[in-house]
Design a protein around this motif. Structure first.
Motif, PDB file in Angstrom:
ATOM      1  N   VAL A  35      62.366  68.045  -3.985  1.00  0.00           N
ATOM      2  CA  VAL A  35      62.120  66.693  -3.464  1.00  0.00           C
ATOM      3  C   VAL A  35      61.979  65.660  -4.568  1.00  0.00           C
ATOM      4  O   VAL A  35      62.077  64.448  -4.304  1.00  0.00           O
ATOM      5  CB  VAL A  35      60.877  66.658  -2.545  1.00  0.00           C
ATOM      6  CG1 VAL A  35      61.049  67.627  -1.388  1.00  0.00           C
ATOM      7  CG2 VAL A  35      59.597  66.967  -3.313  1.00  0.00           C
ATOM      8  N   ASN A  36      61.765  66.110  -5.811  1.00  0.00           N
ATOM      9  CA  ASN A  36      61.683  65.171  -6.921  1.00  0.00           C
ATOM     10  C   ASN A  36      63.048  64.902  -7.558  1.00  0.00           C
ATOM     11  O   ASN A  36      63.141  64.167  -8.541  1.00  0.00           O
ATOM     12  CB  ASN A  36      60.691  65.670  -7.970  1.00  0.00           C
ATOM     13  CG  ASN A  36      59.268  65.309  -7.615  1.00  0.00           C
ATOM     14  OD1 ASN A  36      58.882  64.142  -7.657  1.00  0.00           O
ATOM     15  ND2 ASN A  36      58.480  66.301  -7.233  1.00  0.00           N
ATOM     16  N   TYR A  57      64.081  69.165   2.847  1.00  0.00           N
ATOM     17  CA  TYR A  57      64.003  68.594   1.500  1.00  0.00           C
ATOM     18  C   TYR A  57      64.285  67.090   1.520  1.00  0.00           C
ATOM     19  O   TYR A  57      63.616  66.316   0.834  1.00  0.00           O
ATOM     20  CB  TYR A  57      64.986  69.288   0.562  1.00  0.00           C
ATOM     21  CG  TYR A  57      64.679  70.735   0.276  1.00  0.00           C
ATOM     22  CD1 TYR A  57      63.371  71.181   0.169  1.00  0.00           C
ATOM     23  CD2 TYR A  57      65.703  71.660   0.093  1.00  0.00           C
ATOM     24  CE1 TYR A  57      63.088  72.517  -0.103  1.00  0.00           C
ATOM     25  CE2 TYR A  57      65.434  72.993  -0.188  1.00  0.00           C
ATOM     26  CZ  TYR A  57      64.125  73.414  -0.273  1.00  0.00           C
ATOM     27  OH  TYR A  57      63.853  74.734  -0.544  1.00  0.00           O
ATOM     28  N   LEU A  58      65.269  66.689   2.294  1.00  0.00           N
ATOM     29  CA  LEU A  58      65.613  65.271   2.353  1.00  0.00           C
ATOM     30  C   LEU A  58      64.493  64.455   2.988  1.00  0.00           C
ATOM     31  O   LEU A  58      64.173  63.348   2.524  1.00  0.00           O
ATOM     32  CB  LEU A  58      66.928  65.086   3.117  1.00  0.00           C
ATOM     33  CG  LEU A  58      68.178  65.619   2.400  1.00  0.00           C
ATOM     34  CD1 LEU A  58      69.369  65.648   3.344  1.00  0.00           C
ATOM     35  CD2 LEU A  58      68.495  64.773   1.167  1.00  0.00           C
ATOM     36  N   LEU A  59      63.897  64.987   4.031  1.00  0.00           N
ATOM     37  CA  LEU A  59      62.764  64.296   4.659  1.00  0.00           C
ATOM     38  C   LEU A  59      61.594  64.189   3.687  1.00  0.00           C
ATOM     39  O   LEU A  59      60.959  63.133   3.565  1.00  0.00           O
ATOM     40  CB  LEU A  59      62.340  65.031   5.930  1.00  0.00           C
ATOM     41  CG  LEU A  59      63.315  64.986   7.111  1.00  0.00           C
ATOM     42  CD1 LEU A  59      62.829  65.910   8.227  1.00  0.00           C
ATOM     43  CD2 LEU A  59      63.477  63.570   7.626  1.00  0.00           C
ATOM     44  N   TRP A  63      59.350  61.139   1.863  1.00  0.00           N
ATOM     45  CA  TRP A  63      57.886  61.126   1.939  1.00  0.00           C
ATOM     46  C   TRP A  63      57.264  61.027   0.539  1.00  0.00           C
ATOM     47  O   TRP A  63      56.377  60.202   0.297  1.00  0.00           O
ATOM     48  CB  TRP A  63      57.409  62.380   2.659  1.00  0.00           C
ATOM     49  CG  TRP A  63      55.917  62.538   2.689  1.00  0.00           C
ATOM     50  CD1 TRP A  63      55.134  63.188   1.787  1.00  0.00           C
ATOM     51  CD2 TRP A  63      55.023  62.010   3.676  1.00  0.00           C
ATOM     52  NE1 TRP A  63      53.821  63.124   2.150  1.00  0.00           N
ATOM     53  CE2 TRP A  63      53.714  62.405   3.301  1.00  0.00           C
ATOM     54  CE3 TRP A  63      55.200  61.270   4.842  1.00  0.00           C
ATOM     55  CZ2 TRP A  63      52.590  62.061   4.047  1.00  0.00           C
ATOM     56  CZ3 TRP A  63      54.078  60.932   5.591  1.00  0.00           C
ATOM     57  CH2 TRP A  63      52.790  61.319   5.187  1.00  0.00           C
ATOM     58  N   VAL A  64      57.729  61.856  -0.367  1.00  0.00           N
ATOM     59  CA  VAL A  64      57.177  61.873  -1.721  1.00  0.00           C
ATOM     60  C   VAL A  64      57.456  60.544  -2.437  1.00  0.00           C
ATOM     61  O   VAL A  64      56.643  60.073  -3.237  1.00  0.00           O
ATOM     62  CB  VAL A  64      57.749  63.073  -2.512  1.00  0.00           C
ATOM     63  CG1 VAL A  64      57.472  62.941  -4.001  1.00  0.00           C
ATOM     64  CG2 VAL A  64      57.139  64.374  -1.984  1.00  0.00           C
TER      65      VAL A  64
END
Length: 472
Positions: A35-36, A57-59, A63-64
């Motif tokens: 996610v980073n 992962y895309l969601l 969020w992150v």
């Protein structure tokens, strides 16, 4: 409102309790790594590995980007997903078995240890539980009014989301088919309408199916083919403990209803996926892993809620039963919140290792990670190190991001990768002689140019400091 609010609040409270107590596990570190990355980097990686988790992962990338990558930030979406799933369970239970059974189903769902365990894990499984429960509720709304294209569309969208989050969850269609078939005897248009909805779902998930199929050998090679004795321990793991599983299953067996459809729907939802996946796991690849069946927990809770509602008419009897269930599941609830539970049964204390480095760090220090296994020592330690503390990864040739993968590429010639660093931290698996578990070529080069200054064992790994030998 109280029908869904109390189970939602109870599940939210239980799942929030101790949410940051356990260290990030290996799978969660994969989530953090993915996610980073940028959106383009995520999409490029999914072409090579982990396509089945791409939607999650895309969601989480979005969020992150908004809330950061702290432990609580990574886990809070799953906390709310499980709480929302409890609300869905109550609403479904109300429709199938009545108000009392509905609210009891949501409460029983909250007490399942695995609900807390995977509600506190930064992976897609809690979200899958919620979306499958939502899809089931939307199907019941469709059957109330089969002429509404909007209801069919909402159901198909929810089911497609479930498939995009985890393909195996689509085995719930077997249970949904039971409900549709029961009503199709009175309304034959349900057959073609449901077929159209499922075709739309299939169109949405086909790209993930094709990518996942090309990657499955690499990702699931380690799952053993199930035999006849595999089911009992897997069931215990699905519930988060054998005692809790036995209690919920016993209560589920008490479920009664004047209509057959609710029992058939929930029974098929609870058992059908195990049967389908067990059969499918006797080919080249096995898919029989307990986390893949967490979406069946709402069905068990619904049946148990119906059973309790019928068996315990008085409030006193109900209170005694719920208290007994809490007592039975309490040891497992405590276990779910242990510091290394997310890496069980092979715990690794990334935070302690990072703390050793932080305390003794000097500018110019470098690091060597043992990458001979899938323990993700590099990601784990890097996550818990202060963000401003920089260590050159001595034997890293190309990062996982650079090669669009989850695994980095190391130097083929370790001697050429050393840059004369005065001190190198070496992180190795286990508590044996530090050089014993790292790559032999790397170990030989390091031993020829460095001496072992200190070595400290933490849970699951050894943190060693190497100091460059003085030239004679």
């Amino acid at each position: 409102m109280g029908l869904w609010l109390w189970p939602f609040a109870l599940t939210l409270g239980l799942t929030c309790y101790g949410v940051t107590g356990s260290l990030l596990g290996r799978d969660e570190l994969v989530t953090w790594d993915m996610v980073n990355r940028s959106t383009d980097q995520i999409l490029a990686t999914l072409q090579n590995v982990d396509a089945v988790h791409g939607t999650y992962y895309l969601l989480m990338h979005l969020w992150v980007g908004l809330f950061g990558d702290s432990v609580i930030s990574l886990r809070i979406p799953t906390v709310f997903s499980m709480a929302a799933a409890a609300a869905m369970v109550s609403l479904i239970g109300h429709r199938l078995f009545g108000y009392r059974a509905g609210i009891l189903s949501g409460i029983l769902f909250a007490f399942i240890p695995a609900v807390s365990r995977f509600g506190q894990e930064a992976r897609s499984y809690a979200l899958v539980v919620f979306v499958i429960a939502l899809a089931t509720l939307l199907l019941l709304r469709v059957l109330d009014n089969p002429r509404s294209p909007w209801r069919w569309g909402a159901y198909a969208l929810a089911l497609a989301c479930a498939g995009l989050l985890h393909l195996i969850s689509l085995s719930v269609v077997l249970a949904h088919g039971v409900a549709v078939a029961a009503q199709a005897r009175r309304d034959r248009s349900l057959w073609w309408k449901s077929a159209v909805a499922l075709l739309a779902v299939a169109a949405c998930v086909t790209p993930v199916v094709l990518l996942g199929r090309s990657q499955v050998q690499r990702q699931l090679y380690w799952i053993a083919e199930p035999d006849a004795w595999t089911l009992p321990p897997v069931m215990g793991d699905v519930f988060g403990g054998a005692l809790g599983a036995g209690a919920l299953i016993a209560l589920a067996l008490l479920a009664r209803s004047p209509r057959k459809v609710p029992l058939l729907l929930c029974g098929t939802w609870a058992i059908g996926p195990f049967v389908l996946v067990w059969l499918a796991s006797h080919g080249a690849i096995s898919y029989f892993r307990h986390v893949y069946f967490l979406f069946t927990l709402p069905a068990w809770a619904l049946l148990a809620g119906a059973g309790v509602s019928g068996a315990c008419r008085s409030r006193k009897a109900l209170a005694v039963l719920l208290a007994a269930l809490v007592y039975v599941t309490l040891p497992d609830q405590r276990q779910m919140r242990q510091p290394f539970e997310h890496d069980a049964p092979v715990p690794v204390d990334y935070a302690a290792a990072a703390d050793v480095i932080r305390q003794h760090y000097r500018p110019g220090d470098a690091v060597v990670y043992d990458r001979t296994d899938v323990w993700r020592l590099d990601d784990g330690v890097q996550y818990y190190l202060p963000r401003g503390l920089k260590l050159r990864d001595v034997f890293l040739a190309k990062s996982a991001v650079a090669v669009d993968d989850l695994v980095s590429v190391e130097c083929s010639d370790p001697a050429r990768c050393l840059k004369g660093e005065p001190r190198i931290w070496m992180l190795s698996q286990g508590d044996d002689f530090p050089f014993a578990s790292v790559n032999p070529m790397q170990a030989n080069v390091l031993q020829s140019k460095y001496t072992l200054s200190s070595s400290q064992s933490v849970t699951g790994m050894t943190v060693s400091l190497l100091v460059r030998k003085e030239k004679k």
